[in-house]
Design an enzyme around this catalytic site. Structure first.
Site, short mmCIF file in Angstrom:
data_model
loop_
_atom_site.label_atom_id
_atom_site.label_comp_id
_atom_site.label_asym_id
_atom_site.label_seq_id
_atom_site.Cartn_x
_atom_site.Cartn_y
_atom_site.Cartn_z
N CYS A 37 -5.43 -2.92 1.98
CA CYS A 37 -5.46 -3.05 3.42
C CYS A 37 -6.84 -3.39 3.97
CB CYS A 37 -4.94 -1.73 4.01
SG CYS A 37 -4.52 -1.76 5.76
N GLU A 49 0.83 -1.21 0.00
CA GLU A 49 0.00 0.00 0.00
C GLU A 49 0.87 1.26 0.00
OE1 GLU A 49 -4.02 1.38 2.33
OE2 GLU A 49 -2.34 0.70 3.58
N LYS A 88 -8.46 3.89 -2.56
CA LYS A 88 -9.00 3.33 -1.32
C LYS A 88 -10.26 4.09 -0.93
CE LYS A 88 -7.38 1.82 3.24
NZ LYS A 88 -6.22 1.79 4.15
#
Length: 310
Positions: free
Chosen positions: A163, A44, A129
């Protein structure tokens, strides 16, 4: 293609230096290509690094770090990704890399994005995200649904999430509905055993394995690496913990077939798409193992489950 080679690249970027980090990424991509990787994945916001300072108390140094992080963020049409795309073409492998993506309009906001690059050097797309986790919200903006898609590749169907997006079920289910077969679960890295107990960091392998089993897909779970020595000395007072990597590659039954990894390395595993087909034949949660008469999922207003016309 039935047999493919998966690579999780675990290495530390050069924090607050996107040019040097890009050079390092290209080195690792070349190494993955030499080892025969069909896909090479980074953690990430690997470029130019995870914002390690977010949990430190606010101070002048904190704001200086945040401003510098913004300065070093990467544009999709910038020279860094163009260089990485060339490296992917030269290595002959697809690349999935986490970036701190700079908002091109305001140049004042950052998204935690996954970028998908083909072995031909083409940027296939990006996924921002959807919701930054906890303190990440002080640095990253909310993403969108544009990148919640599966990319058809010659070896199979490729997807990815960041994540803790694996802890909210609908983004993953939307990818399962599109038939993902190889998935990248990008993580910032595991805290060491001595870190305070925190559920945000304790589920890296658990959630990656669960997604593999639910999707009937191989999961590449690359994790970031950041030790105190990797942080510029001036900003070390802001570094509350370390990330020790622990990258892994997981099969469609949810079993770890490579890793967890230590230190800077390329974690390799061979994937057999026949194993994907076996897993999906046993349980297809958007197909035969589902109840479309009870549930419906819409993505950006368009129905993705159950499939077919409205």
């Amino acid at each position: 293609m039935s047999l493919i080679h998966l690579a999780a690249i675990q290495a530390a970027p050069v924090f607050f230096d996107k040019a040097a980090s890009t050079e390092k990424a290209c080195h690792w991509i070349a190494e993955a290509g030499k080892q025969g990787a069909d896909i090479a994945a980074f953690g990430e916001t690997w470029l130019p690094g995870y914002p390690f300072f977010i949990e430190a108390p606010l101070s002048d140094l904190w704001w200086e770090a945040n401003a510098l992080y913004l300065e070093q963020a990467v544009r999709l049409d910038g020279p860094e990704l163009a260089q990485i795309a060339r490296a992917a073409r030269q290595a002959g492998c697809d690349v999935v890399i986490g970036i701190a993506e700079l908002d091109p309009a305001t140049e004042g906001s950052i998204y935690a994005s996954l970028v998908f690059i083909s072995r031909d050097g083409e940027i296939l797309g990006r996924h921002r995200k959807i919701k930054p986790t906890h303190h990440e919200r002080s640095v990253w903006s909310d993403g969108d649904a544009e990148g919640l898609q599966v990319y058809p590749r010659e070896y199979g169907r490729l997807s990815g999430l960041n994540c803790w997006e694996h802890n909210i079920m609908l983004p993953g289910f939307s990818l399962i509905c599109q038939g993902t077969q190889i998935h990248v679960a990008a993580w910032p890295g595991r805290e060491p055993e001595t870190a305070p107990s925190d559920p945000v960091w304790s589920r890296q392998l658990l959630l990656s394995r669960a997604f593999a089993s639910q999707a009937g897909a191989y999961v590449i779970a690359p994790a970031g690496l950041r030790l105190t020595e990797h942080v510029p000395e001036r900003f070390r007072p802001l570094s509350a913990f370390e990330h020790t990597g622990q990258s892994a590659i997981i099969d469609p039954r949810g079993e770890i077939i490579a890793g967890p990894a230590e230190g800077e390395t390329i974690l390799m595993a061979r994937a057999d798409l026949n194993e994907v087909r076996k897993a999906k034949a046993a349980c297809d949660p958007a197909g035969h193992y589902s109840r479309p008469d009870l549930f419906e999922l819409k993505l950006k207003g368009e129905r993705v489950y159950p499939p077919g016309p409205r």
